[in-house]
Design a protein around this motif. Structure first.
Motif, PDB file in Angstrom:
ATOM      1  N   ASP A 417       0.826  -1.211   0.000  1.00 42.45           N
ATOM      2  CA  ASP A 417       0.000   0.000   0.000  1.00 42.45           C
ATOM      3  C   ASP A 417       0.858   1.257   0.000  1.00 42.45           C
ATOM      4  OD1 ASP A 417      -2.362  -1.279  -0.054  1.00 42.45           O
ATOM      5  OD2 ASP A 417      -2.647  -1.297   2.119  1.00 42.45           O
ATOM      6  N   PHE A 418       0.372   2.263  -0.680  1.00 45.55           N
ATOM      7  CA  PHE A 418       0.962   3.587  -0.543  1.00 45.55           C
ATOM      8  C   PHE A 418      -0.143   4.519  -0.066  1.00 45.55           C
ATOM      9  CE2 PHE A 418      -0.611   6.157  -4.127  1.00 45.55           C
ATOM     10  CZ  PHE A 418      -1.326   5.176  -4.792  1.00 45.55           C
ATOM     11  N   GLU A 419       0.261   5.662   0.447  1.00 41.26           N
ATOM     12  CA  GLU A 419      -0.753   6.556   1.009  1.00 41.26           C
ATOM     13  C   GLU A 419      -0.635   7.935   0.391  1.00 41.26           C
ATOM     14  OE1 GLU A 419      -0.529   6.649   5.250  1.00 41.26           O
ATOM     15  OE2 GLU A 419      -0.780   4.472   5.389  1.00 41.26           O
ATOM     16  N   ILE A 420      -1.793   8.532   0.155  1.00 41.58           N
ATOM     17  CA  ILE A 420      -1.810   9.928  -0.275  1.00 41.58           C
ATOM     18  C   ILE A 420      -2.662  10.685   0.720  1.00 41.58           C
ATOM     19  CG2 ILE A 420      -2.565  11.547  -2.037  1.00 41.58           C
ATOM     20  CD1 ILE A 420      -1.850   9.605  -4.121  1.00 41.58           C
ATOM     21  N   HIS A 421      -2.067  11.699   1.321  1.00 44.84           N
ATOM     22  CA  HIS A 421      -2.798  12.516   2.272  1.00 44.84           C
ATOM     23  C   HIS A 421      -3.166  13.814   1.593  1.00 44.84           C
ATOM     24  CE1 HIS A 421      -1.402  10.132   5.851  1.00 44.84           C
ATOM     25  NE2 HIS A 421      -0.654   9.679   4.872  1.00 44.84           N
ATOM     26  N   TYR A 422      -4.391  14.228   1.724  1.00 42.32           N
ATOM     27  CA  TYR A 422      -4.751  15.519   1.139  1.00 42.32           C
ATOM     28  C   TYR A 422      -5.897  16.149   1.904  1.00 42.32           C
ATOM     29  CZ  TYR A 422      -8.403  12.863  -1.323  1.00 42.32           C
ATOM     30  OH  TYR A 422      -9.464  12.072  -1.638  1.00 42.32           O
TER      31      TYR A 422
END
Lengths: 601, 709
Positions: A417-422
């Motif tokens: 998994d990778f994560e994108i925070h926004y």
């Protein structure tokens, strides 16, 4: 820890993880006491698991140990990871490093969980995965031939430290082995070859190992993978993978005979079908290419995944390639988490394509919703980030930000998994529906303007007066409708009065109704006078309407006095019933006439 | 409590509207329903299969549209296509009618501008249904001009589902005809408007519509001959007036100039004989107007003398000029297709390539009924009503009906031109009859007293009821018939075949795409593929490989050369293939599945076309028959056939395949025979790929062996 701080922390961590390129030294006090290597060449990839027991013979505690690879192996390395065999099997951090006085070799630094004290040992397990490391030989085969591959390796563990004792176990795809190097002691049982134990091998020792064996497993490689994740806050995330796939094994030589292929299933190394595993919540799966749907595929929905059996349009023989697009949707709530306006998207960087897959190059595009701000990335391993782009789709105005990530040489171990925070303001979700509303509103206004206003240059008095007249008639009809309502109310009021004999409320109602009736009748009279001015031919009908209305009103008046008389006891029941019946008859007659008249208008 | 019984009725909301509004609402409702119906009835194939382009020509149109949408108009206009007609190539921009591509590229661009991410393919797939919706509306307008709104609505409803038109406009059938019918009817509508009003405004609009028509279909020639014919007919019937003079002069001048802007048309409107009628009528118009003018100014005797001299002079002069121009080649002789319109046997005797196309065959009677059903019977009724009240506009529709029924009889594909006029005339017929009888229903209801005295109309109301019921029943059967035909006959994409297996489930034969995709993925980028011309467009569009001949059959000798290769023995064919620089050869073979339109069944055309040029003189059709004149592929077959390249490519290794239970191996399920030549090897070719059901077989041409090997 507040959210923002956590993000900051994540970034620092990832910074440390990827950008440290330290200058290390070889600590010669470390000794590999025991090495067990397991080389698995049973599929198209080479997986080497090395279990090393390291002893610190020096005085200083060691914080890390170094790992090295043979020059030719280095080029094929796709994945490296290390696990300590201590309590709990913690994962160790591994990253490339350089040694000041040894530029030729490549080194990886494995950071130990706890510093290795003098005289103590630690066992770590290093997993390395190599792609395109098996070389088909002969490189061209005919349809009926089996596929043979070469594995070139090292009999010894390639390490900067002295290795005391080591064994190597080779797992093959089948029992049939053409040849293998025989550095004694060596033994073969079924599909395994065991080398060693070898004692006291110096640092960086190399002795070429060659194994030539049969391997008919699918040698499929994805040469290019374009993965696009489009996030919608409205419910679904669409995933589309565009895949260029080729058979990287021995190239087909000579003709392809469908007859042989169908009769005796020849072409053992060819790939007819492969399986792709999708997330369990995947829906609306499509499988197509540039020229339409590929009609040969099966889908099985299992409890924890969706299994797709993909059959390319044609069987893939050595050297053949194909291209397809696989897409599906997953619900947003499974992958997108939020607290307030802060969101985290957590998805796999790459997903399963087929078992033991090899992806030479992957490009992952993440399309975020419009209006997203403060985008932060958290990645499980090092990838290259390309400049952001904008994407426009339905009802977009400023465009959706697109994050593009690239990485070469991926294997199954990279499915992480990778994560994108926004940050995204929820109110912006209303933007698109509002846009539709405004557009429709404008459209209707335009239509209204076009229909209502006269854009002709010439003046047509006839048309004008006709429109005027029909407008007046419409007005009369509207008032007549209201009058009809009033008639109903009169009847209702009388009924009510007869039953409850409440004089005051009755009087109030009648008064109100009378004034209403007067207003409406007045309005009709006004319209009529206007029509008279225009000289309309409908004047007579309207006058007739007025006359009928007056008559009806009169009948109501009679009816009312009748009822009042009855209530006050001035009239007996029998005569009341008789005269009421007469009035009702008259009312019915008038109502019918009225209706006929309004219909004719 | 009796007072409750009084009912003061209000008008319902519908009745409350004025009659005009009700009228408009009803018309719009019916019309939009017809338009939606015409769109949705064409979606069978999309729902059953997928959104895919059908048949052969649409693939070319699709490919060019994609090029236009991606590269822009100027590079499209200057496009030299090196993928087709190797080694000649083809100038696409100058050899096509670009209307279709421009239309869909414009739609595509507009949608893209509005941020609607649609695929070019989907625009192409749904363009024909969209335009048939528009056709429905235009038909209404045209019929309304000819008769009245009621007929217009009936005609619109009829055209929305008429199979003769659906056959060329189902979703995915992305061909010129799809939009051309709309353009044609639009031009007719505007022409009628121009004739009725006699204003330059409508004439100019008509010319623009005509320009759109010219840009989209070669069939515009029919239009540019029909309008002059109408003018002539009006002159003969003495209806020529200033209105017609203005209308025709505007339309002809503007229309001709505009049409010459299409590079494929070029100077044809002033040079080729197909367009000469229009020019002649234009001249005649001027003369007629001039004569009318002079007649109004001169005494009668003087006028007679002048008239005769002028007539002879102009007739002689124009014949002379025409003759000179024809001899010097300024006016090109009529093309083959045009001849075959006038004389159905012309093509068969002279140009095998025209005769070989199935859609150029004469129409059978059954297909008239199949494609038009009720309209066939209602057409004369409509004609009767038109004749009974002759107007300028009616004459036009009569001419259109009569000429197109002739052309539809000559060529199957021209059924398409006939279908709209059938609908219009049938609409007029049905509507007129229904109006007549529906009125009698009204009379019988309202004043019953008068009925008693009209004893000559016995049981008027009952007769009217019966008639209307019968008519309704006919219209309902028409609807059912149309839907059935659409669903059964015209909704298969022909690129994906489907069949029922023994247990009733559906089997899909996707072999064509399998083979084309194999070519696309696994052959060198510049590989040259030889196949019969039918598959040319599909190969360039789907396989993206260079081909020798395609469906744009402009070069007969090249096609003939390919036919010769297919019909020759292996050694001879190898020489031809080396000469043509062929890398792969593709054949369609239906023997295993029973797909009957395969290359063996088309083979005789290859022989005929191959033998039709000088270099193929040695190929004679007779050699491929048995002595008793049969075309057989079994042991009795002619040895030349059994050893020619096509036979060998189709049946290579087929001799050992069991196709049907109880039959010997190598049993061909199309020809129902065991093949005659079983065990042979190919010397100059090698099997490169054969699809799952053996429908497509691809062979690789071996290179010359190295010296000394």
């Amino acid at each position: 820890m507040s959210f923002k701080k956590r993000i900051l922390f994540c970034i620092t961590i990832s910074f440390l993880q990827f950008h440290t390129f330290a200058q290390d030294i070889i600590n010669l006090n470390l000794v590999n006491n025991k090495v067990e290597r397991n080389i698995d060449i049973s599929s198209q990839i080479v997986e080497i698991t090395t279990e090393v027991t390291i002893e610190n013979t020096g005085k200083e505690p060691a914080f890390y140990t170094l790992f090295s690879l043979e020059p030719e192996a280095r080029l094929h390395l796709a994945y490296i990871g290390a696990v300590s065999q201590e309590e709990g099997k913690p994962t160790l951090r591994v990253f490339p490093t350089a040694i000041a006085d040894n530029k030729k070799e490549a080194f990886w630094r494995i950071e130990l969980k706890t510093p290795l004290q003098t005289g103590r040992t630690v066992t770590i397990k290093v997993e390395t995965v190599f792609t395109h490391f098996l070389i088909p030989y002969p490189s061209q085969i005919t349809q009926s031939e089996r596929q043979l591959v070469y594995y070139h390796g090292n009999h010894y563990y390639y390490s900067p430290y002295l290795t005391k004792t080591q064994t190597t176990k080779l797992t093959l795809a089948s029992n049939s082995v053409e040849s293998y190097t025989k550095l004694k002691p060596v033994s073969q049982t079924d599909a395994t070859i065991t080398y060693g134990p070898y004692e006291n091998v110096g640092p960086m020792s190399f002795n070429k190992m060659t194994v030539h064996s049969e391997n008919n497993n699918p040698f499929l490689a994805v040469s290019k993978l374009h993965r696009a994740l489009e996030v919608s806050h409205w419910g679904v995330i669409s995933v589309e993978e565009e895949i260029d796939i080729h058979h990287a094994g021995a190239v087909l030589k000579g003709p392809f005979s469908r007859y042989d292929y169908q009769r005796d299933q020849s072409g053992v190394s060819s790939v007819k079908v492969f399986k792709t595993v999708l997330p369990a919540s995947a829906m609306d799966v499509y499988y197509r290419d540039e020229i339409g749907n590929i009609s040969t595929s099966h889908m099985r929905v299992l409890d924890d995944s969706v299994e797709l059996e993909l059959r390319p349009r044609f069987p893939l023989f050595g050297g053949w390639k194909t291209h397809y697009v696989l897409g599906y949707y997953v619900p947003t709530y499974e992958y997108l988490f939020n607290s307030g306006d802060y969101y985290v998207l957590k998805m796999r960087f790459v997903d399963h394509v087929f078992d033991d897959n090899v992806i030479d190059h992957a490009e992952v595009k993440v399309i975020l919703p419009e209006g997203v701000k403060d985008i932060q990335l958290k990645l499980p391993y090092q990838v290259q980030r390309k400049p952001d782009q904008l994407h426009f789709t339905y009802l977009d105005t400023i465009g959706r930000p697109v994050i593009i990530l690239e990485k070469s040489n991926l294997v199954e171990q990279h499915i992480q998994d990778f994560e994108i925070h926004y940050k995204f303001q929820k109110i912006l979700m209303l933007q698109e529906p509002l846009l539709v509303v405004v557009a429709l509103y404008l459209l209707f206004i335009l239509v209204i303007i076009y229909v209502r206003l006269d854009f002709t240059i010439s003046w047509d008095p006839q048309r004008e007066s006709r429109l005027h007249a029909s407008g007046l008639v419409e007005r009369v009809l509207k008032h007549q409708d209201k009058l009809t309502d009033i008639y109903f109310q009169y009847d209702a009021a009388l009924m009510k009065y007869k039953v409850n004999k409440d004089n005051s409320s009755y009087q109030a109602t009648v008064k109100k109704l009378n004034s209403d009736h007067k207003n409406e009748a007045q309005a009709i009279a006004e319209a009529l006078s206007k029509m008279k001015q225009d000289g309309s031919e409908l004047v007579e009908k309207i006058s007739e309407l007025q006359r009928l209305d007056r008559n009806l009103k009169e009948q109501f008046h009679h009816h009312m006095t009748l009822v009042e008389k009855l209530i006050s006891g001035k009239m007996n029941k029998l005569t009341f019933v008789e005269s009421e019946a007469a009035i009702t008859r008259k009312k019915e007659e008038l109502a019918e006439k009225l209706q006929a008249l309004t219909n004719s208008l | 409590m009796s007072s409750t019984g009084v009912q003061y009725k209000k008008k319902g909301w519908l009745i409350q509207m004025s009659p005009e509004k009700q009228d408009t609402l009803l018309k719009m409702l019916i019309l939009s329903m017809a338009a939606i119906l015409s769109f949705s009835t064409r979606l069978f194939s999309v729902l059953r299969f997928e959104s895919v382009i059908h048949e052969f020509d649409p693939y070319f149109n699709y490919r060019t549209t994609r090029f236009l949408a991606e590269e822009g108009f100027y590079s499209f206009h200057n496009w030299f296509d090196d993928r087709a007609w190797y080694p000649l190539g083809r100038i696409i921009g100058g050899t096509i009618y670009p209307g279709l591509m421009i239309t869909s590229a414009t739609i595509y661009r507009v949608l893209r501008f509005l941020n609607i991410p649609i695929d070019v393919r989907n625009v192409c797939v749904f363009l024909a249904p969209l335009f048939s919706s528009l056709t429905t509306i235009v038909t209404y307008l045209l019929t309304k001009e000819l008769k009245d709104a009621g007929s217009g609505l009936v005609a619109a409803a009829m055209i929305s589902i008429v199979p003769g038109y659906i056959s060329r406009s189902v979703a995915g059938s992305y061909d010129n005809e799809g939009i051309a019918i709309f353009c044609m009817l639009l031009t007719y509508y505007l022409w009628i408007k121009a004739v009725k009003s006699g204003t330059i405004y409508w004439g100019a609009l008509c010319a623009i519509a005509y320009f759109y028509m010219v840009s989209s279909w070669g069939g515009y020639v029919f239009l540019i001959n029909l309008i002059p014919l109408h003018v002539i007919a009006l002159m003969i019937t003495g209806r020529f007036s200033h209105r017609i003079y203005i209308a025709y002069s505007t339309v002809y001048c503007l229309g001709t100039m505009l049409s010459m802007q299409i590079s494929f048309v070029g100077f044809q409107p002033v040079q080729s004989s197909e367009h000469m009628a229009a020019l002649g009528v234009f001249g005649l118009c001027q003369l007629h107007a001039f004569v009318d003018y002079v007649r109004s100014r001169l005494p009668k005797e003087h006028f007679e003398v002048l008239f005769k001299t002028v007539i002879f002079l102009t007739a002689g002069l124009s014949a002379l000029v025409g003759g000179v121009l024809t001899v010097t080649g300024k006016i090109s002789p009529w093309t083959g297709r045009f001849y075959s319109l006038l004389d159905p046997s012309y093509a068969k005797n002279n140009i095998p390539i025209i005769a070989s196309v199935s859609e150029h065959q004469p129409t059978s009677w059954s297909s008239f009924y199949f494609d038009l059903q009720l309209l066939v019977f209602m057409f004369p009724v409509g004609l009767y009503f038109c004749f009974s009240k002759l107007t300028d506009a009616n004459i036009f529709i009569i001419l259109y009906g009569v000429t197109s029924i002739y052309f539809a009889g000559v060529m199957v594909r021209l059924m398409l031109v006939l279908a709209p006029v059938m609908c219009i005339l049938a609409g007029i017929g049905v509507s007129s009859m229904m109006t007549t009888y529906a009125k009698q229903l009204d009379v019988s209801q309202q004043d019953r007293k008068t009925k008693r005295f009209e004893s000559n109309f016995f049981m008027k109301s009952e007769v009217a009821w019966t008639f209307l019921t019968v008519m309704m029943a006919l219209l309902v059967t028409y609807t059912f018939h149309c839907t059935w035909v659409t669903s059964e006959a015209y909704s298969s994409p022909s690129i994906v075949l489907s069949a029922r297996s023994h247990d009733g489930s559906r089997i899909i034969f996707d072999d064509f795409r399998e083979a084309y995709y194999w070519l696309r993925q696994n052959t060198p980028e510049d590989a040259k593929v030889m196949s019969w011309w039918d598959y040319g467009y599909q190969i360039t569009a789907m396989a993206n490989r260079t081909i020798l001949v395609d469906n744009n059959t402009w070069n007969n000798t090249h096609i003939s050369r390919v036919g010769q290769a297919m019909a020759s023995s292996e050694e001879k064919a190898y020489e031809i293939m080396r000469e043509l620089d062929v890398d792969y050869v593709l054949v369609i073979f239906g023997g295993l599945t029973g797909y009957s339109s395969d290359d063996i069944n088309k083979f005789l055309w290859m022989v005929r076309i191959g033998g039709s040029t000088d270099r193929g003189r040695h190929i004679k059709e007779q050699d491929y028959y048995t002595p008793s004149g049969e075309f057989r592929i079994d042991r009795e077959g002619s040895p030349i056939l059994l050893n020619c390249l096509m036979y060998k490519m189709c049946y290579y290794r087929f001799g050992s395949v069991y196709t049907e239970a109880g039959k010997p191996p190598g049993y061909d399920r199309v020809r129902n025979a065991e093949i005659g030549n079983k065990d042979f090897e190919l010397d100059v070719l090698e099997e490169a790929y054969t699809t799952e059901h053996w429908l497509v077989r691809i062979y690789k041409v071996k290179k010359l062996p190295n010296r000394g090997v």
